[in-house]
Design a protein around this motif. Sequence first.
Motif, mmCIF file in Angstrom:
data_model
loop_
_atom_site.group_PDB
_atom_site.id
_atom_site.type_symbol
_atom_site.label_atom_id
_atom_site.label_comp_id
_atom_site.label_asym_id
_atom_site.label_seq_id
_atom_site.Cartn_x
_atom_site.Cartn_y
_atom_site.Cartn_z
ATOM 1 N N ARG A 56 8.821 -5.275 -11.988
ATOM 2 C CA ARG A 56 7.629 -5.233 -12.867
ATOM 3 C C ARG A 56 7.423 -6.159 -13.780
ATOM 4 O O ARG A 56 6.444 -6.495 -14.230
ATOM 5 C CB ARG A 56 7.641 -3.624 -13.536
ATOM 6 C CG ARG A 56 7.672 -2.327 -12.479
ATOM 7 C CD ARG A 56 7.841 -1.408 -13.221
ATOM 8 N NE ARG A 56 9.053 -1.204 -13.743
ATOM 9 C CZ ARG A 56 9.688 -0.401 -14.441
ATOM 10 N NH1 ARG A 56 8.754 0.777 -14.930
ATOM 11 N NH2 ARG A 56 10.965 -0.451 -15.104
ATOM 12 N N THR A 59 10.074 -12.260 -11.918
ATOM 13 C CA THR A 59 9.489 -12.798 -10.709
ATOM 14 C C THR A 59 10.590 -13.302 -9.746
ATOM 15 O O THR A 59 10.313 -14.201 -8.819
ATOM 16 C CB THR A 59 8.498 -14.121 -11.224
ATOM 17 O OG1 THR A 59 9.430 -15.118 -11.976
ATOM 18 C CG2 THR A 59 7.339 -13.619 -11.738
ATOM 19 N N GLU A 214 -1.365 -4.365 -13.137
ATOM 20 C CA GLU A 214 -1.317 -4.855 -11.478
ATOM 21 C C GLU A 214 -2.423 -4.509 -10.765
ATOM 22 O O GLU A 214 -3.026 -3.635 -11.091
ATOM 23 C CB GLU A 214 -0.111 -4.097 -10.606
ATOM 24 C CG GLU A 214 1.145 -4.042 -11.157
ATOM 25 C CD GLU A 214 1.856 -5.653 -10.599
ATOM 26 O OE1 GLU A 214 1.108 -6.148 -9.628
ATOM 27 O OE2 GLU A 214 3.105 -6.028 -11.056
ATOM 28 N N GLY A 217 -2.799 -1.389 -9.045
ATOM 29 C CA GLY A 217 -1.246 -0.626 -9.661
ATOM 30 C C GLY A 217 -1.720 0.797 -10.220
ATOM 31 O O GLY A 217 -2.586 1.282 -10.253
ATOM 32 N N SER A 242 -7.320 -7.819 -13.382
ATOM 33 C CA SER A 242 -6.028 -7.354 -13.571
ATOM 34 C C SER A 242 -4.809 -8.642 -13.283
ATOM 35 O O SER A 242 -5.108 -9.208 -12.041
ATOM 36 C CB SER A 242 -5.533 -6.277 -12.661
ATOM 37 O OG SER A 242 -6.619 -5.016 -12.986
ATOM 38 N N PRO A 244 -1.033 -9.297 -14.149
ATOM 39 C CA PRO A 244 0.208 -8.620 -14.742
ATOM 40 C C PRO A 244 1.076 -9.712 -15.483
ATOM 41 O O PRO A 244 0.995 -10.905 -15.169
ATOM 42 C CB PRO A 244 1.185 -8.258 -13.590
ATOM 43 C CG PRO A 244 0.640 -8.997 -12.322
ATOM 44 C CD PRO A 244 -0.811 -9.159 -12.589
#
Length: 276
Positions: A56, A59, A214, A217, A242, A244
């Motif tokens: 979450r 990366t 997300e 999400g 959106s 993140p």
Amino acid sequence: MMRFLPIAALAMVVPTVATAAPQRIVSLNLCADELLLRLAQPGQVASVTWLARDERQSTVANLAGGIPANGGAVEEILAARPDLVIAGTYTTRTTVRLLRLAGLEVLELPPPTTLEESREAIRTVAARIGAQERGEALLLDLNEKFAGAASVQAPIRTAVIGAYGFPTGPGSLLDDLIGRAGFTNIVRVQDENREFSLEDALLLRPQALIIDAEPGGGPALASEIVHHPALRKLAADIAIVSLPSRLWTCPGPQLGTAVDVLRRAAEGIHRRQRGY
């Protein structure tokens, strides 16, 4: 329960600082995790933060598996016997101070506020760990992703809503990125004596809101604002984008992904404004 070592004993358990490429590197910051895992040779990383494994927020979760994770405590860092520690300028301050008192080399990375500062962070880490070629390859990839990022159309007036539902002003990496993707951040002046709320942002009549969430999400503090009564009344006139925060917090190729998401959103907004 861990026992704290006296400062005098710390120097007995750390190696001598060397100028050669380090072979046991420890990271104390998520952005450092991401750069280290992308640039270092196999076996060169002794430990990364526990955040590196969190999909979450990270990366590089796919690269962090199998590498010991730390929580930033000085005892666990020393136990890894690093010859270089990479930290952020605002995180784990007590640990950084103690490690330096023990004579350990600590490379601190400030949070980038522009794309160029992100490039500089990549160069800095690559040069220190002996990964100049990998660093140049990462920079080339990043530059290619940003080629032609600037929109030729009129910038879209937008407000950026962070994780706790409050707009973000200028001076951040995301603020730099949205300008490159065809948006302009309308939240420019904030009263330092009070919070600048969603209602305040809506009074500036944005064409879009960029939220830390997300796409499609689950529930999140930022994404909950789409149910705000003030916003529901204006839903037909304001686009919600959106994005993140893991895509725009740290230096790396994910910044190219972020600007691509923003660019495509800007193109969609312009199409709707033209009626198709």
